[in-house]
Design an enzyme around this catalytic site. Sequence first.
Site, PDB file in Angstrom:
ATOM      1  N   ASN A 136     -33.364  -7.944 141.347  1.00 32.33           N
ATOM      2  CA  ASN A 136     -33.377  -6.556 140.878  1.00 32.33           C
ATOM      3  C   ASN A 136     -34.155  -5.686 141.860  1.00 32.33           C
ATOM      4  O   ASN A 136     -34.823  -6.200 142.765  1.00 32.33           O
ATOM      5  CB  ASN A 136     -34.016  -6.522 139.480  1.00 32.33           C
ATOM      6  CG  ASN A 136     -33.591  -5.315 138.672  1.00 32.33           C
ATOM      7  OD1 ASN A 136     -32.966  -4.370 139.179  1.00 32.33           O
ATOM      8  ND2 ASN A 136     -33.943  -5.325 137.395  1.00 32.33           N
ATOM      9  N   LEU A 138     -33.333  -3.772 144.308  1.00 39.91           N
ATOM     10  CA  LEU A 138     -32.939  -3.646 145.713  1.00 39.91           C
ATOM     11  C   LEU A 138     -32.900  -2.161 146.056  1.00 39.91           C
ATOM     12  O   LEU A 138     -32.161  -1.395 145.437  1.00 39.91           O
ATOM     13  CB  LEU A 138     -31.554  -4.279 145.929  1.00 39.91           C
ATOM     14  CG  LEU A 138     -30.855  -3.953 147.257  1.00 39.91           C
ATOM     15  CD1 LEU A 138     -31.674  -4.437 148.452  1.00 39.91           C
ATOM     16  CD2 LEU A 138     -29.455  -4.565 147.283  1.00 39.91           C
ATOM     17  N   THR A 172     -27.079  -7.474 138.514  1.00 44.39           N
ATOM     18  CA  THR A 172     -26.107  -6.461 138.095  1.00 44.39           C
ATOM     19  C   THR A 172     -26.089  -5.364 139.147  1.00 44.39           C
ATOM     20  O   THR A 172     -27.066  -5.149 139.861  1.00 44.39           O
ATOM     21  CB  THR A 172     -26.471  -5.824 136.742  1.00 44.39           C
ATOM     22  OG1 THR A 172     -27.786  -5.259 136.825  1.00 44.39           O
ATOM     23  CG2 THR A 172     -26.428  -6.838 135.619  1.00 44.39           C
TER      24      THR A 172
HETATM   25  C1  YNC Z   1     -25.834  -3.828 145.759  1.00 45.96           C
HETATM   26  N1  YNC Z   1     -26.244  -2.956 144.820  1.00 45.96           N
HETATM   27  O1  YNC Z   1     -21.503  -4.073 149.827  1.00 45.96           O
HETATM   28  P1  YNC Z   1     -20.543  -5.690 152.543  1.00 45.96           P
HETATM   29  S1  YNC Z   1     -28.658  -3.240 142.015  1.00 45.96           S
HETATM   30  C2  YNC Z   1     -25.501  -6.016 146.469  1.00 45.96           C
HETATM   31  N2  YNC Z   1     -25.909  -5.144 145.529  1.00 45.96           N
HETATM   32  O2  YNC Z   1     -22.099  -5.367 152.194  1.00 45.96           O
HETATM   33  P2  YNC Z   1     -26.442  -1.382 154.015  1.00 45.96           P
HETATM   34  C3  YNC Z   1     -24.891  -4.342 147.911  1.00 45.96           C
HETATM   35  N3  YNC Z   1     -24.980  -5.653 147.650  1.00 45.96           N
HETATM   36  O3  YNC Z   1     -19.753  -4.997 151.456  1.00 45.96           O
HETATM   37  P3  YNC Z   1     -27.329   0.637 152.180  1.00 45.96           P
HETATM   38  C4  YNC Z   1     -25.309  -3.363 146.991  1.00 45.96           C
HETATM   39  N4  YNC Z   1     -25.098  -2.147 147.521  1.00 45.96           N
HETATM   40  O4  YNC Z   1     -20.289  -5.087 153.870  1.00 45.96           O
HETATM   41  C5  YNC Z   1     -24.565  -2.362 148.723  1.00 45.96           C
HETATM   42  N5  YNC Z   1     -24.430  -3.673 148.954  1.00 45.96           N
HETATM   43  O5  YNC Z   1     -20.388  -7.152 152.490  1.00 45.96           O
HETATM   44  C6  YNC Z   1     -23.875  -4.297 150.136  1.00 45.96           C
HETATM   45  N6  YNC Z   1     -29.277   2.510 146.886  1.00 45.96           N
HETATM   46  O6  YNC Z   1     -25.696  -2.694 153.510  1.00 45.96           O
HETATM   47  C7  YNC Z   1     -22.605  -3.626 150.607  1.00 45.96           C
HETATM   48  N7  YNC Z   1     -29.936  -0.256 144.348  1.00 45.96           N
HETATM   49  O7  YNC Z   1     -27.877  -1.702 154.228  1.00 45.96           O
HETATM   50  C8  YNC Z   1     -22.543  -4.027 152.048  1.00 45.96           C
HETATM   51  O8  YNC Z   1     -26.250  -0.387 152.770  1.00 45.96           O
HETATM   52  C9  YNC Z   1     -23.984  -3.986 152.461  1.00 45.96           C
HETATM   53  O9  YNC Z   1     -28.216   1.160 153.271  1.00 45.96           O
HETATM   54  C10 YNC Z   1     -24.331  -2.652 153.119  1.00 45.96           C
HETATM   55  O10 YNC Z   1     -28.226  -0.244 151.201  1.00 45.96           O
HETATM   56  C11 YNC Z   1     -27.754  -0.620 149.915  1.00 45.96           C
HETATM   57  O11 YNC Z   1     -30.951  -4.221 142.572  1.00 45.96           O
HETATM   58  C12 YNC Z   1     -28.770  -0.195 148.871  1.00 45.96           C
HETATM   59  O12 YNC Z   1     -28.364   1.291 144.069  1.00 45.96           O
HETATM   60  C13 YNC Z   1     -28.216  -0.561 147.494  1.00 45.96           C
HETATM   61  O13 YNC Z   1     -31.125   1.731 147.925  1.00 45.96           O
HETATM   62  C14 YNC Z   1     -30.067  -0.955 149.136  1.00 45.96           C
HETATM   63  O14 YNC Z   1     -27.805   2.011 148.956  1.00 45.96           O
HETATM   64  C15 YNC Z   1     -29.029   1.322 148.986  1.00 45.96           C
HETATM   65  O15 YNC Z   1     -26.601   1.635 151.360  1.00 45.96           O
HETATM   66  C16 YNC Z   1     -29.910   1.870 147.889  1.00 45.96           C
HETATM   67  O16 YNC Z   1     -25.755  -0.794 155.187  1.00 45.96           O
HETATM   68  C17 YNC Z   1     -29.940   3.121 145.742  1.00 45.96           C
HETATM   69  O17 YNC Z   1     -24.758  -4.121 151.260  1.00 45.96           O
HETATM   70  C18 YNC Z   1     -30.515   2.049 144.831  1.00 45.96           C
HETATM   71  C19 YNC Z   1     -29.495   1.008 144.393  1.00 45.96           C
HETATM   72  C20 YNC Z   1     -29.171  -1.386 143.925  1.00 45.96           C
HETATM   73  C21 YNC Z   1     -29.458  -1.719 142.497  1.00 45.96           C
HETATM   74  C22 YNC Z   1     -29.814  -4.471 142.367  1.00 45.96           C
HETATM   75  C23 YNC Z   1     -29.273  -5.892 142.371  1.00 45.96           C
HETATM   76  C24 YNC Z   1     -29.136  -6.305 143.814  1.00 45.96           C
HETATM   77  C25 YNC Z   1     -28.475  -7.658 143.986  1.00 45.96           C
HETATM   78  C26 YNC Z   1     -28.403  -8.075 145.452  1.00 45.96           C
HETATM   79  C27 YNC Z   1     -27.656  -9.378 145.650  1.00 45.96           C
HETATM   80  C28 YNC Z   1     -28.493 -10.567 145.240  1.00 45.96           C
HETATM   81  C29 YNC Z   1     -27.774 -11.870 145.553  1.00 45.96           C
HETATM   82  C30 YNC Z   1     -28.560 -13.095 145.081  1.00 45.96           C
HETATM   83  C31 YNC Z   1     -29.791 -13.387 145.966  1.00 45.96           C
HETATM   84  C32 YNC Z   1     -30.526 -14.657 145.549  1.00 45.96           C
HETATM   85  C33 YNC Z   1     -29.636 -15.826 145.807  1.00 45.96           C
HETATM   86  C34 YNC Z   1     -30.219 -17.121 145.434  1.00 45.96           C
HETATM   87  C35 YNC Z   1     -30.277 -18.263 145.232  1.00 45.96           C
END
Ligand code: YNC
Length: 388
Positions: A136, A138, A172
């Site tokens: 969570n 991120l 999520t």
């Molecule tokens: C997201 N929310 O698709 P591809 S939810 C996962 N969860 O990768 P960049 C995400 N992946 O498609 P930015 C994602 N959002 O090319 C984007 N991505 O394969 C993927 N927003 O990276 C995206 N918080 O750094 C793409 O994008 C790649 O600068 C692009 O950063 C993204 O906490 C982010 O909504 C979300 O702060 C950090 O936009 C940014 O845009 C931001 O170029 C506002 O990234 C806040 C926001 C997300 C809330 C959350 C759950 C996160 C789960 C992450 C996955 C965990 C996997 C399991 C790990 C443990 C494994 C074990 C064992």
Amino acid sequence: RHKFWETQPVGQFRDAADTSLPDGPIEPPTPLSEVRADPYPLPAAFEWLTCDLDDDALLADLYSLLAHNYVEDDENMFRFNYSPAFLRWALKPPSFFRAWHIGVRAKESKKLVAFISGVPARIRARDDVVRMAEINFLCVHKKLRSKRLAPVLIREVTRRVHQENIWQAAYTAGVVLPTPITTCRYWHRSLNPKKLIDVGFSRLGPRMTMSRTVRLYKLPDAPLTPGFRRMELRDVAAVTRLLRAYLAKFVVAPDFDEVDVEHWLLPQEDVVDSYLVESPETHEVTDFCSFYTLPSSVLNNANYATLKAAYSYYNVSTKTPLQQLMNDALIVAKQKNYDVFNALDVMENEPFLKELKFGPGDGQLHYYLYNYRIRNGIKPSELGLVLL
Ligand code: YNC
Ligand code: MG
């Protein structure tokens, strides 16, 4: 299409039709000696920071990063405003790992610019209870977006989870990634309709006046169910029994013990609230409901800075009808000055949402498992898991 996610052990869109793939772990664990020992490299101006959330100054920095850069609605009118006390609660459950509270800061200014976290949990999928990380918060600072920092954060948290011999995770997101196990919708129940309309959260319905709207959402001053009261420490065993029996009905749900229940459900002011029904005759605890507190900042409104929102958490009814129980939850939330009560269409929520004047929201919330396949996915009503 997904340069990063295509490399990860998650259900891939292209495998959706392949009926030979079994449910369960996608990859087997690797020997711990093969888990990468060093943090992944960051761009030169940045460094990793393992966060100590007992440090009030660090917690304030994390609060501020999220308050300014975390999740907004599609129209950028509201942004989640998790409180410092909430963050401590969410990130320090029983047996948490400090190494899973991962910051990125600028080497020179020491400013916190990105974050990702995990907490340990036991989650059951069908009859398989699996040790997982719940990922969570991120967040990448708005000025550093689209630079592929998010995949580095995700790889690093994955590495640190693997170091604890844990190989699965749950998370999520509002965005579609490969591949949701289910997709849920938020529903919203107005408690303070005038303010919600003033800030643009809701609109006056067709042929509705403000006074009719206020009347429509009016609630009694006090809960109606005899024996309805706040949960206390002495209730932990009874609540755990109720909750375990209830969550057993769902395909994916947390496996809570008493230690978990004490942490996740014992009331903490403006963080988590839990109520139960104690039978006035037998003193048996028969029903339970809970919600957590997550305000949103109101962006660009002259009159209001925040919306006070309650989010439905875990609810169990064995004697009081669920709809009546949730009506009492709405009543206490109104008493405590919440503006809106939100709930997902998970578990058995759908019928009461419609009856208790919740309206469907626009965004969707997708649920994911990492390195665990559930081939055809599940319905929201088969999901017994609420993440914060
Ligand atoms: C997201 N929310 O698709 P591809 S939810 C996962 N969860 O990768 P960049 C995400 N992946 O498609 P930015 C994602 N959002 O090319 C984007 N991505 O394969 C993927 N927003 O990276 C995206 N918080 O750094 C793409 O994008 C790649 O600068 C692009 O950063 C993204 O906490 C982010 O909504 C979300 O702060 C950090 O936009 C940014 O845009 C931001 O170029 C506002 O990234 C806040 C926001 C997300 C809330 C959350 C759950 C996160 C789960 C992450 C996955 C965990 C996997 C399991 C790990 C443990 C494994 C074990 C064992
Ligand atoms: Mg980036």
